[in-house]
Design a protein around this motif. Structure first.
Motif, PDB file in Angstrom:
ATOM      1  N   SER A   4      67.828   1.911 112.119  1.00  0.00           N
ATOM      2  CA  SER A   4      67.266   2.391 113.375  1.00  0.00           C
ATOM      3  C   SER A   4      65.750   2.235 113.374  1.00  0.00           C
ATOM      4  O   SER A   4      65.130   2.049 112.323  1.00  0.00           O
ATOM      5  N   THR A   5      65.161   2.329 114.561  1.00  0.00           N
ATOM      6  CA  THR A   5      63.707   2.252 114.652  1.00  0.00           C
ATOM      7  C   THR A   5      63.056   3.443 113.970  1.00  0.00           C
ATOM      8  O   THR A   5      61.970   3.311 113.394  1.00  0.00           O
ATOM      9  N   GLY A   6      63.713   4.597 114.035  1.00  0.00           N
ATOM     10  CA  GLY A   6      63.157   5.763 113.354  1.00  0.00           C
ATOM     11  C   GLY A   6      63.039   5.545 111.855  1.00  0.00           C
ATOM     12  O   GLY A   6      62.025   5.892 111.230  1.00  0.00           O
ATOM     13  N   THR A   7      64.066   4.938 111.257  1.00  0.00           N
ATOM     14  CA  THR A   7      64.025   4.623 109.828  1.00  0.00           C
ATOM     15  C   THR A   7      62.939   3.598 109.528  1.00  0.00           C
ATOM     16  O   THR A   7      62.194   3.715 108.542  1.00  0.00           O
ATOM     17  N   ALA A   8      62.841   2.577 110.390  1.00  0.00           N
ATOM     18  CA  ALA A   8      61.823   1.545 110.201  1.00  0.00           C
ATOM     19  C   ALA A   8      60.420   2.130 110.301  1.00  0.00           C
ATOM     20  O   ALA A   8      59.515   1.758 109.531  1.00  0.00           O
ATOM     21  N   MET A   9      60.211   3.051 111.219  1.00  0.00           N
ATOM     22  CA  MET A   9      58.904   3.683 111.359  1.00  0.00           C
ATOM     23  C   MET A   9      58.561   4.503 110.122  1.00  0.00           C
ATOM     24  O   MET A   9      57.413   4.502 109.661  1.00  0.00           O
ATOM     25  N   ALA A  10      59.546   5.187 109.576  1.00  0.00           N
ATOM     26  CA  ALA A  10      59.300   5.955 108.344  1.00  0.00           C
ATOM     27  C   ALA A  10      58.933   5.015 107.198  1.00  0.00           C
ATOM     28  O   ALA A  10      58.066   5.331 106.373  1.00  0.00           O
ATOM     29  N   ARG A  11      59.569   3.862 107.129  1.00  0.00           N
ATOM     30  CA  ARG A  11      59.245   2.884 106.075  1.00  0.00           C
ATOM     31  C   ARG A  11      57.820   2.369 106.246  1.00  0.00           C
ATOM     32  O   ARG A  11      57.089   2.193 105.264  1.00  0.00           O
ATOM     33  N   MET A  12      57.417   2.084 107.486  1.00  0.00           N
ATOM     34  CA  MET A  12      56.058   1.609 107.728  1.00  0.00           C
ATOM     35  C   MET A  12      55.026   2.661 107.347  1.00  0.00           C
ATOM     36  O   MET A  12      53.964   2.343 106.785  1.00  0.00           O
ATOM     37  N   GLU A  13      55.319   3.917 107.642  1.00  0.00           N
ATOM     38  CA  GLU A  13      54.392   4.988 107.268  1.00  0.00           C
ATOM     39  C   GLU A  13      54.254   5.089 105.749  1.00  0.00           C
ATOM     40  O   GLU A  13      53.147   5.297 105.233  1.00  0.00           O
ATOM     41  N   ALA A  14      55.369   4.913 105.041  1.00  0.00           N
ATOM     42  CA  ALA A  14      55.313   4.971 103.582  1.00  0.00           C
ATOM     43  C   ALA A  14      54.488   3.804 103.030  1.00  0.00           C
ATOM     44  O   ALA A  14      53.709   3.974 102.076  1.00  0.00           O
ATOM     45  N   LEU A  15      54.640   2.614 103.619  1.00  0.00           N
ATOM     46  CA  LEU A  15      53.861   1.465 103.162  1.00  0.00           C
ATOM     47  C   LEU A  15      52.381   1.644 103.485  1.00  0.00           C
ATOM     48  O   LEU A  15      51.510   1.263 102.683  1.00  0.00           O
ATOM     49  N   ALA A  16      52.073   2.212 104.650  1.00  0.00           N
ATOM     50  CA  ALA A  16      50.678   2.382 105.056  1.00  0.00           C
ATOM     51  C   ALA A  16      49.925   3.334 104.125  1.00  0.00           C
ATOM     52  O   ALA A  16      48.706   3.208 103.958  1.00  0.00           O
ATOM     53  N   LYS A  17      50.639   4.262 103.506  1.00  0.00           N
ATOM     54  CA  LYS A  17      49.986   5.195 102.583  1.00  0.00           C
ATOM     55  C   LYS A  17      49.519   4.510 101.298  1.00  0.00           C
ATOM     56  O   LYS A  17      48.728   5.071 100.544  1.00  0.00           O
TER      57      LYS A  17
END
Length: 984
Positions: free
Chosen positions: A773-786
């Motif tokens: 889902s997009t929600g899961t993808a957004m969480a992954r992007m936030e983890a990478l951005a950190k």
């Protein structure tokens, strides 16, 4: 009240017909669109700085405008772009519900204080403030089917004859032109100019002076002398109209009497005002005009009006010019509405059959069937609510784009439920009195299907009663099972992927082409030819047409970009998942993308809410929050893209912008330039005019005012060495080549700079991998951005911003819905215990909805949240049927245990009938396919799953809940007749 209408059935019929008629009239007056106005209001400010590069534009114009946009009411975020084409755009996004007219006035007022701080060249071009729309409702294109007219001809047709009439159609908010009208193009030959000692300034000055409309006054104009007998207008000169007239413009008269004309140093022709795009439709010359809707416009009505206007205008076109619509959102909307009507008819038929099975009387079944259309039609005209609809009321009070959808559902459901109560009190009794007949008695009623059904049902009720008794006796074990169910609900809820809206097959898709920096339009058009072959040959079974525009893209405007708009055939012509828009997108990546080895080809379907963005997936803004600089921001972006490519949960992660490009930096030695008597302004004007272009003034072409543009001819601006052919005249009259006072060097620099909320940024878009889902993808992007270096931050924008906001509202929505139901039941039954027994049933319904979502691949999006709220309400309704009758039995002298058992057995038949009627009523939504099926599936599958579990489990658990709650409140003894109801 019911007795009144039983005695006056015609009066009841009149009320029902008036309600239905009001609904029909309301339907005709309602705007028709795919969604309500989801996009927050946006106001854009556009400025033009001719010849400025992206960095200069940002420093002198974009930031100046941004810094003045303070104190705007309800502003939630703003973004800006500065392009090397000299165009800067600042877009302010306001909270949902903000009046766009008020916001536009506020922005214009703030802009007044910024105007004086902007460069003079920007002020001369003017600033544009407009209500902005992100995407297109329709693209109108002209195609030359035999090539008789080229792209420039078609562009002039649109600019001269189509753009203005269409922009005046009611509902049209803005247009975007993929082409340009004709202009008078003056192509300079720097070598001839140098030989004749003519400068760029000489040319522009001569054109300005000799292509002018002079108002010379009148002979005998007032005030005049007494006896004046003549009055006439004096015409000194008018604007030139043909290339030949421009060629005759006098540049200089020599001492020997010879003259130098413009035609001696330049090639003059009618040509396109800008050559930014190379557009084709199905490979033929074409050009297009995108139509954006005004806020609140009726989508179907506006598109229909635009097409009608085009049909009127096309009667004057040459026979080879054909009108086509590469993007048209109206078929999806129309078919979605048609499918809703079909689904509604199927639902009514299924509900009729279910009720007929249980009631076994066609007259009794006919009564609710007649009431259904009255309630449905009346819902369009009524917006009030009653107690049972209270569960939906909280939805009406949430903000943002999600709140807009919640309000639509809330008002519709509350209105229909309120009307159903009125119909039950007014119309249904009258129908019963006129339609029903005394029931048959005797054994005849026990024959056939009815007899078989009743006998088996009674045996089922007996076994059901035994099961309820066992659950009541072992209530501790029952509550352990209930606890496990609640734990399972919590687990399922936390593992359900999040989302905003389900994806839809809207019948078209986009293909973005990006080549390496420095690639030419010719190279890009070669790749676009491969795109056309893929869609029109390899994918011809699914594709109806393809419009391509080399030079334009969602990433920006440049020679190395291109965009394709593919229109798919009707949904009926491409059945099955293999022919869906998602399958077509996947084949682009599998078959077309590998053919392009020196660039990137990305296909994507539009999001469900097209006005919130141009692509499915997420929209991420990487920001320079620590002032680390452009180079480090680019490095951080590349690092993030690299990590995203390694993440198996992310796909198509890409920058939504253009990379830095090679730039030739011209360094002017001021001392040398001064020695020649040259001014920096003359140097800048000469270079920008020759290698860019200069707008001099205007001319008249077939009654329309068009531009006069001066620029060096193409062969004289192909190499850095061509700068040496440019000459500037100094104060003493000496001609100096640019090479005499300037040097050049190669550098890298941005062709497009972005900012978000006042800080440098880079937009990144992407999608989840299939099954995520997009929600899961957004969480992954936030983890990478950190993992990025210090000084780099991020924010979500567009559709992702709304998804984040809606996700935070879901918990509040459920909690408030439960609270409102609890308080409504407490007030209705004058009891605190009854609501507790009812609300304990909610997890039983939620369990089925969540299981259905996991099994069918649904996300926790807005539609599924509506399904959950619906499940809460209907589950509570079933519990009320048992609890209410149990309360009555206790008043009659029964103990709580006996009352619960008796109520459960007595109300089993109506519970099953209403539940299965509801389930079969929404079953067509769960099974739908084609246009609009994404949203229908999300609601239908969630409600079907929830109602199945709520019905099967609640009939056993509710009696236990009633008994345990009564014991906790010490109310499990029979109620004495004189005692007041409730706790007191």
């Amino acid at each position: 009240m019911s007795r009144f209408f039983i005695d006056r059935p015609i009066f009841a019929w009149v009320i029902a017909l008036v309600l239905a008629l009001a609904g029909v009239l309301a339907i005709r007056a309602l705007s028709i669109a795919q969604f309500p106005a989801l996009a927050p209001p946006q106001i854009s400010v556009t400025a033009v700085y001719p010849g400025a590069d992206a960095q200069t534009l940002e420093n002198t114009t974009t930031q100046v405008i941004e810094q003045q946009m303070k104190g705007l009411d309800h502003l939630i975020y703003f973004s800006s772009t500065s392009d090397s084409s000299g165009t800067a755009t600042v877009t302010m996004t306001f909270a949902q519900g903000t009046n766009p007219d008020t916001a536009q006035v506020q922005v214009q007022n703030k802009l007044q204080s910024a105007t004086a701080l902007l460069p003079l060249e920007v002020q001369q071009q003017g600033l544009t403030v407009a209500k902005s729309a992100r995407n297109f409702a329709l693209i109108v294109a002209l195609e030359s089917i035999d090539g008789s007219h080229d792209q420039d001809d078609l562009g002039d047709y649109i600019a001269s004859q189509i753009q203005d009439p269409l922009s005046r159609v009611t509902g049209v908010g803005d247009t975007q032109f993929f082409g340009s009208q004709y202009a008078m193009r003056i192509w300079l030959n720097p070598i001839k100019m140098a030989n004749l000692q003519i400068t760029v300034g000489d040319v522009t000055s001569a054109v300005t002076a000799q292509n002018a409309q002079v108002s010379a006054g009148q002979i005998g104009g007032l005030p005049t002398v007494a006896g004046q007998r003549l009055n006439a207008i004096v015409n000194v000169q008018s604007r030139l109209q043909t290339p030949e007239e421009f060629r005759q413009i006098l540049l200089r008269t020599n001492a020997d009497g010879s003259i130098v004309k413009l035609g001696d140093v330049a090639r003059v022709e009618m040509g396109a005002e800008t050559e930014a795009y190379i557009s084709r439709y199905n490979g033929h010359p074409a050009t297009g005009l995108a139509i954006k809707l005004a806020p609140g416009a009726n989508a179907l009505g506006t598109i229909k009006a635009v097409k009608a206007k085009m049909a009127e205008l096309s009667t004057t076109f040459p026979p080879d010019i054909k009108v086509v619509y590469p993007i048209d959102t109206s078929p999806f909307i129309s078919l979605s509405i048609k499918d809703v009507v079909v689904t509604l008819c199927e639902a009514v038929a299924l509900v009729f059959l279910v009720m007929l099975v249980f009631l076994q009387n066609w007259r009794a079944t006919l009564i609710p069937t007649i009431a259904v259309p009255v309630v449905l039609l009346g819902s369009f005209a009524v917006g009030i609510g009653l107690v049972l609809s209270a569960v939906f009321l909280p939805m009406a009070f949430f903000g943002g784009s999600a709140g807009v959808i919640y309000r639509q559902f809330s008002i519709t459901i509350v209105s229909s439920m309120a009307l159903s109560v009125l119909v039950a009190l007014i119309f249904t009794p009258a129908l019963c009195a006129t339609i029903l007949k005394p029931a048959r008695t005797g054994a005849g009623r026990e024959k056939g299907f009815a007899g078989w059904f009743n006998r088996n049902f009674e045996r089922g009720v007996s076994r059901y009663g035994q099961g309820v008794e066992r659950a009541n006796r072992r209530w501790g074990r029952t509550f352990i099972i209930y606890g496990l169910i609640v734990g399972g609900v919590a687990l399922l809820f936390t593992t359900l992927p999040g989302g905003f809206l389900p994806d839809e097959d809207q019948g078209f898709l986009f293909t973005q082409v990006t080549l390496p920096t420095g690639s030419t339009a010719e190279q890009t058009e070669a790749v676009m030819a491969k795109v056309r072959k893929h869609y029109l040959v390899d994918e011809k079974a699914n594709v109806a047409g393809l419009f391509t525009a080399a030079g334009f893209g969602f990433v920006g405007i440049g020679q190395n970009t291109g965009l394709g708009f593919a229109t798919l055939k009707d949904w009926s012509q491409r059945p099955g998942k293999a022919n869906s828009v998602q399958a077509v997108v996947q084949r682009v990546f599998q078959q077309l993308a590998p053919q392009v080895t020196t660039g990137q080809v990305i296909a994507f379907a539009p999001p469900a809410a097209f006005e919130l963005g141009n692509a499915t997936g997420f929209d991420f803004e990487l920001k320079d929050v620590g002032n680390v600089g452009h180079e480090k921001l680019v490095a951080a972006r590349n690092q993030l893209l690299g990590m995203a490519r390694m993440d198996k949960g992310l796909a198509q992660v890409r920058p939504n912008g253009l990379d830095d490009v090679p730039q030739l930096k011209l360094n002017v030695d001021q001392a040398r330039a001064g020695a020649f008597g040259l001014s920096q302004a003359d140097v800048n004007s000469t270079v920008s005019t020759a290698f860019g272009s200069a707008f001099v003034n205007q001319f008249i072409d077939r009654g329309r005012v068009k531009k006069v543009l001066v620029q060096a001819d193409a062969p004289y601006r192909t190499r850095p060495e061509d700068l040496n052919n440019l000459y500037v005249r100094g104060a003493s009259g000496t001609m100096a080549p640019v090479s005499a006072f300037a040097t050049s060097q190669w550098t890298y620099g941005p062709t497009r700079l972005e900012r978000y909320n006042g800080q440098p940024s880079m937009e990144i878009q992407g999608s989840p991998t299939p099954g995520e889902s997009t929600g899961t993808a957004m969480a992954r992007m936030e983890a990478l951005a950190k993992k990025l270096p210090p000084g780099i931050g991020y924010e979500w924008t567009g559709l992702s911003y709304e998804e984040k906001a809606s996700g935070g509202q879901a918990g509040a929505l459920y909690s408030l819905s439960l609270l409102i139901v609890f308080l409504s039941l407490a007030a209705l039954y004058e009891s605190w215990s009854v609501p507790m027994a009812v609300l304990l049933v909610v997890p039983l319904g939620v369990l089925g909805a969540l299981l259905s979502a996991h099994l069918t691949g649904l996300d926790n999006d807005i539609y599924f949240q509506v399904a959950l709220v619906t499940t809460i309400g209907v589950s509570a309704k079933n519990a009320i049927l048992i609890v209410e009758f149990a309360e009555e039995r206790m008043k009659a002298g029964m103990k709580a245990t006996d009352a619960a058992l008796a109520a459960a057995k007595l109300r089993l038949r109506p519970i099953l009938m209403t539940s299965f009627a509801f389930i079969f009523g929404v079953l067509p939504l769960a099974l739908s396919h084609g246009a609009g099926s994404g949203g229908q599936n999300a609601i239908g599958r969630g409600v079907v799953g929830g109602m199945l579990s709520a019905t099967v489990l609640a009939i056993f658990f509710v009696p236990v809940f009633f008994i345990v709650v009564k014991r906790l409140f010490r109310q499990d003894r029979p109620v004495v007749a004189a005692a007041p109801v409730g706790e007191g």
